[in-house]
Design a protein around this motif. Structure first.
Motif, mmCIF file in Angstrom:
data_model
loop_
_atom_site.group_PDB
_atom_site.id
_atom_site.type_symbol
_atom_site.label_atom_id
_atom_site.label_comp_id
_atom_site.label_asym_id
_atom_site.label_seq_id
_atom_site.Cartn_x
_atom_site.Cartn_y
_atom_site.Cartn_z
ATOM 1 N N THR A 1 0.817 -1.198 0.000
ATOM 2 C CA THR A 1 0.000 0.000 0.000
ATOM 3 C C THR A 1 0.858 1.259 0.000
ATOM 4 N N GLY A 2 0.441 2.221 -0.847
ATOM 5 C CA GLY A 2 1.146 3.499 -0.890
ATOM 6 C C GLY A 2 2.530 3.376 -1.489
ATOM 7 N N GLY A 3 2.664 2.530 -2.537
ATOM 8 C CA GLY A 3 3.974 2.299 -3.110
ATOM 9 C C GLY A 3 4.546 3.485 -3.845
ATOM 10 N N GLY A 4 3.707 4.464 -4.247
ATOM 11 C CA GLY A 4 4.198 5.618 -4.988
ATOM 12 C C GLY A 4 4.656 6.725 -4.073
ATOM 13 N N ASP A 5 5.256 7.768 -4.697
ATOM 14 C CA ASP A 5 5.794 8.894 -3.929
ATOM 15 C C ASP A 5 4.965 10.159 -4.078
ATOM 16 N N THR A 6 3.866 10.103 -4.855
ATOM 17 C CA THR A 6 3.079 11.291 -5.113
ATOM 18 C C THR A 6 2.404 11.780 -3.838
ATOM 19 N N GLU A 7 2.504 13.082 -3.581
ATOM 20 C CA GLU A 7 1.889 13.665 -2.390
ATOM 21 C C GLU A 7 1.090 14.903 -2.766
ATOM 22 N N THR B 1 -0.748 4.104 -17.166
ATOM 23 C CA THR B 1 -1.579 5.012 -17.961
ATOM 24 C C THR B 1 -2.898 5.339 -17.265
ATOM 25 N N THR B 2 -2.881 5.324 -15.953
ATOM 26 C CA THR B 2 -4.093 5.631 -15.206
ATOM 27 C C THR B 2 -4.456 7.107 -15.337
ATOM 28 N N PRO B 3 -5.728 7.446 -15.118
ATOM 29 C CA PRO B 3 -6.141 8.854 -15.179
ATOM 30 C C PRO B 3 -5.646 9.603 -13.950
ATOM 31 N N ASP B 4 -5.875 10.917 -13.959
ATOM 32 C CA ASP B 4 -5.534 11.715 -12.768
ATOM 33 C C ASP B 4 -6.500 11.412 -11.628
ATOM 34 N N ASP C 1 -0.141 16.414 -11.326
ATOM 35 C CA ASP C 1 -0.480 17.520 -10.423
ATOM 36 C C ASP C 1 -1.488 17.017 -9.390
ATOM 37 N N ALA C 2 -0.957 16.474 -8.295
ATOM 38 C CA ALA C 2 -1.822 15.906 -7.264
ATOM 39 C C ALA C 2 -2.657 16.975 -6.575
ATOM 40 N N ASP C 3 -2.116 18.180 -6.426
ATOM 41 C CA ASP C 3 -2.881 19.260 -5.800
ATOM 42 C C ASP C 3 -4.118 19.585 -6.634
ATOM 43 N N LEU C 4 -3.924 19.672 -7.948
ATOM 44 C CA LEU C 4 -5.039 19.976 -8.843
ATOM 45 C C LEU C 4 -6.050 18.826 -8.845
#
Length: 436
Positions: A24-30, A98-101, A329-332
């Motif tokens: 779980t939570g393998g990515g670094d996007t915050e 290729t997942t969506p935002d 753009d995780a904030d967006l």
């Protein structure tokens, strides 16, 4: 909310999960800015939404897109995805990066995709936005994996009991508030209306069973130190199963045909005028009246009672909004999630679809409705909504129809409650152990 898993999809997702560092939570996007203004000028967010839930989705997303562009400067590219194809489409997109935002994710899929490291942890963002105390508990539970929130509650439905108000009135009974009262009311209705099915117990509907297990203090399965273990054969669960199936086998409130019925069969029987009361979803009454206009004004609802009063929890089935780890753009992306799930657009989606929104303040508005059918469902939803075991492995349990097979063996007389629940527990534990 929907379940569809091919062997290839399950294998692919298993490989993805195994390949993520720590699962779980393998990515670094915050998400760094969840509470303030976000500048998305010149950007476009890719969004996947399940097709068919909202008949007026085009108008909704046209309005949403304009509001989002005014707020952030960004545009939306919304793709409608059929439910039947969605799970495999997600799995392939996760594998290919290729997942969506942002996407709508069925509540029972969120743990899978989170475990594969595909979803961004929204815990801190929800807190920063001041929303952590306002999320519907059952939906929040369904989106929480290893302490992190990976699915923002968007909408869901819940099951309570619907009944024929005219039949109840003619028999001189009121909606029951305990299990004993339910039996008493059933006996009166059965005597007054021998040609009606008093309370059908469908053998192919696992969600109709869970309230009686949970209401009696039982669980379907529990997480014990990272390992899931079935509890469907616990004393509390067996007592709840006995009460529910006993409505058919002991009290004769059901019909032998219902042993193989699913929820669609239930609805068909009710719309024909054959049923006095039944477990049904909050989305059901309108469809019943559409199928049989003579039922207009003759349908009521009451909350599923607890053994000695109060409420028995009922499954919340619906969707989360997820931010995928591949977003630029995780904030967006979170700004969109916040806009869709709260305030005007959270309420509007619920109104247009007939489901309940995912925040308590919006549900409270619905619960205050004067509609005698809507209010009981809203109260059940906000006060006693619950999730199935939040583990990717439970999808395999559902895929094998473990609980339905247990129900059918009891209702058909092929096995006792103790024998059937023990067999179901063994099958669940085998799945849990192989997947751990």
């Amino acid at each position: 909310m929907r379940q569809r898993r091919t062997a290839a999809a399950l294998a692919a997702l298993a490989l993805l999960s195994a390949g993520c560092a720590g699962g779980t939570g393998g990515g670094d996007t915050e998400i760094d800015n969840a509470g303030g203004d976000v500048d998305g000028s010149g950007k476009t967010l890719d969004v996947w939404i399940m097709e068919g839930t909202n008949a007026d989705a085009t108008t909704y997303f046209d309005d949403l897109g304009k509001a989002f562009e005014e707020e952030t400067g960004a545009e939306l590219d919304v793709q409608m995805v059929p439910w039947a194809d969605a799970h495999d489409k997600f799995v392939k997109a996760i594998a290919g990066g290729t997942t969506p935002d942002v996407a709508e994710v069925g509540t029972t899929w969120t743990p899978e995709f989170a475990d594969a490291g595909a979803l961004v942890d929204l815990t801190d963002a929800v807190s920063e936005a001041g929303l952590d105390g306002d999320l519907v508990a059952g939906l929040q539970e369904a989106g929480t994996v290893d302490g992190g929130l990976y699915g923002m509650p968007w909408y869901a439905g819940v099951r309570s009991v619907i009944y024929r108000t005219d039949v109840f009135e003619d028999a001189g009974v009121e909606p029951p508030t305990s299990w004993d009262e339910l039996v008493e009311v059933g006996e009166t209705l059965k005597k007054a209306n021998p040609d009606m099915i008093t309370f059908p117990v469908p053998g192919d509907s696992e969600y109709g069973l869970y309230p009686w297990v949970w209401g009696n203090g039982g669980e379907v399965a529990t997480d014990e130190g990272g390992t899931w273990t079935s509890q469907i054969d616990s004393t509390e669960a067996q007592e709840g199963i006995s009460f529910y199936t006993g409505l058919a086998t002991e009290h004769g409130f059901s019909t032998p045909a219902a042993t193989t019925w699913d929820e669609a069969d239930l609805s068909d029987a009710f719309s024909r005028g054959d049923v006095a009361m039944m477990i049904a979803g909050s989305w059901t009454p309108a469809a019943l009246v559409e199928a049989n206009p003579d039922l207009e004004g003759k349908i009521g609802a009451f909350r599923i009672p607890g053994p000695d009063g109060g409420l028995s929890p009922s499954f919340l089935g619906g969707s989360h909004l997820g931010v995928f780890d591949t977003t630029d753009d995780a904030d967006l992306a979170f700004a969109l999630v916040r806009l869709m799930s709260t305030g005007e657009y959270g309420a509007e989606w619920g109104e247009q679809t007939g489901f309940f929104p995912g925040t308590n303040d919006l549900v409270a508005d619905v619960a205050g409705s004067d509609d005698p059918v809507v209010a009981p469902f809203a109260e059940q939803f906000s006060e006693a909504g619950k999730s199935v075991p939040v583990t990717p492995l439970y999808g395999q349990v559902q895929g094998k129809k473990t609980v339905s097979a247990m129900l059918q063996s009891i209702l058909s007389g092929d096995a006792s409650v103790e024998e059937a629940s023990s067999a179901a527990a063994d099958e669940m534990d085998d799945i849990f152990q192989k997947g751990s």
